[in-house]
Design an enzyme around this catalytic site. Structure first.
Site, PDB file in Angstrom:
ATOM      1  N   SER A 265      41.204  64.559  16.379  1.00 12.51           N
ATOM      2  CA  SER A 265      40.711  65.782  15.759  1.00 12.51           C
ATOM      3  C   SER A 265      40.809  66.951  16.735  1.00 12.51           C
ATOM      4  O   SER A 265      41.894  67.265  17.224  1.00 12.51           O
ATOM      5  CB  SER A 265      39.284  65.574  15.254  1.00 12.51           C
ATOM      6  OG  SER A 265      38.899  66.596  14.379  1.00 12.51           O
TER       7      SER A 265
ATOM      8  N   GLU B 209      43.709  63.506   4.105  1.00 12.34           N
ATOM      9  CA  GLU B 209      42.937  64.469   4.896  1.00 12.34           C
ATOM     10  C   GLU B 209      43.608  65.831   4.902  1.00 12.34           C
ATOM     11  O   GLU B 209      44.835  65.943   4.852  1.00 12.34           O
ATOM     12  CB  GLU B 209      42.699  63.974   6.318  1.00 12.34           C
ATOM     13  CG  GLU B 209      43.918  63.667   7.150  1.00 12.34           C
ATOM     14  CD  GLU B 209      43.522  63.290   8.580  1.00 12.34           C
ATOM     15  OE1 GLU B 209      42.924  64.140   9.268  1.00 12.34           O
ATOM     16  OE2 GLU B 209      43.806  62.163   9.004  1.00 12.34           O
TER      17      GLU B 209
ATOM     18  N   HIS C  69      40.271  61.167   7.754  1.00 15.26           N
ATOM     19  CA  HIS C  69      40.232  61.737   9.092  1.00 15.26           C
ATOM     20  C   HIS C  69      39.624  60.765  10.104  1.00 15.26           C
ATOM     21  O   HIS C  69      38.490  60.324   9.953  1.00 15.26           O
ATOM     22  CB  HIS C  69      39.409  63.029   9.039  1.00 15.26           C
ATOM     23  CG  HIS C  69      39.461  63.861  10.274  1.00 15.26           C
ATOM     24  ND1 HIS C  69      40.607  64.487  10.713  1.00 15.26           N
ATOM     25  CD2 HIS C  69      38.491  64.184  11.174  1.00 15.26           C
ATOM     26  CE1 HIS C  69      40.346  65.167  11.818  1.00 15.26           C
ATOM     27  NE2 HIS C  69      39.073  64.999  12.123  1.00 15.26           N
TER      28      HIS C  69
END
Length: 300
Positions: A148, A242, A272
């Site tokens: 991320s 995602e 995610h």
């Protein structure tokens, strides 16, 4: 191949866990607490020694599997939208990756927004990499990775290492990387209804906390707009469900066009950083096994 029943349950429980928490208005301490709680749902991987330390003056943990190869290290940068994340939130994930790769890993806690805005986190990541060089690791002894926001920091760190003329790491690993602050990818729209974690409107809150006065197309904030020439071989994992899917696919295409060895895998029906649920569903275990295999190949 459809999701396992356990993965379907995890998806459902994740939505329920996040219901009622509006990250655009929730207090930052509460968001941090929730992510850390999620990470502590299970302990570190077995047969991995955890050692608290510091790296470049940052709090950090070192994870050494029983069968780790000597002289190699994975520098892992945690996710959390630049405002959350810690050793608590990511200890389980990174110890499982270290064990699968049979390599020692270090997880530093870089400074978080909004207390510390761009480029504080990036400066810390570069300092952590320099500290590994100072400890005697060569670039070829290091693989850098993250999920991320940590994936975004991985890419930005590589760009800055290139700019500063420092040795490149052997390879990079990115899990669901956050690579576009402008949310200009098509998946921000096409995956908005199926992503159990995020919606595109939440990206603005990241910008407001982390880089409110910056050009969000700055490649150090949005590496999808970067010149990627000279970056190392890269593995990218991303879920098909995602909103950041396009971040990964566009960055992989840039690497490929630049002649860089890139391996992109899009996991159908997954979301995610699904690897965080290792030990809870087989898809996470399989994803981490693939990451471990990639790191072993690179270091061999």
């Amino acid at each position: 191949m459809s999701l396992s029943r356990r993965a379907k349950f995890i998806r459902w429980i994740t939505r329920r866990y996040l219901e009622g928490v509006d990250v655009t208005t929730a207090p930052v301490p509460e968001m941090r607490k929730r992510l850390d709680q999620l990470g502590r749902m299970a302990g570190p991987a077995r047969h991995v020694k955890v050692r608290k330390d510091e790296l470049a003056g940052l709090p950090a943990e070192w994870y050494r599997p029983t069968r780790a190869v000597d002289g190699k290290v994975l520098l892992y940068l945690h996710g959390g939208a630049y405002v959350m994340g810690s050793c608590d939130s990511h200890r389980k994930l990174v110890t499982h990756i270290a064990r699968a790769a049979r390599v020692e890993a270090v997880l530093p806690e870089y400074r978080l927004a909004p207390e510390h805005k761009f480029p504080a986190a990036l400066d810390d990541c570069i300092a952590a990499y320099r500290a590994l060089l100072d400890k005697g690791f060569s670039g070829d002894d290091i693989i850098i990775g993250g999920d991320s926001a940590g994936g975004g920091l991985t890419a930005a760190t590589l760009l800055q290492l290139r700019h500063q003329g420092l040795p490149m790491p052997r390879a990079a690993v990115m899990l669901s990387p956050f690579l576009d602050m402008s949310a200009s990818g098509e998946s921000a729209t096409t995956r908005a209804e199926v992503d159990p974690w995020f919606d595109p409107g939440q990206i603005k809150f990241v910008v407001d906390y982390y880089c409110p006065d910056e050009d969000i197309r700055n490649p150090l904030l949005s590496p999808v707009f970067a010149n990627v020439a000279g970056l190392p071989p890269t593995l990218i994992h991303v879920g098909d469900d995602e909103i950041l899917l396009s971040d990964a696919t566009r960055f992989a295409k840039k690497l490929e066009d630049a002649g860089i060895d890139v391996e992109l895998e899009v996991f159908l029906e997954l979301w995610h950083v699904f690897q965080l649920f290792v030990g809870k569903m087989p898809e996470s275990r399989a994803g981490i096994r693939k990451i471990g295999d990639y790191i072993k190949r690179q270091f061999s």
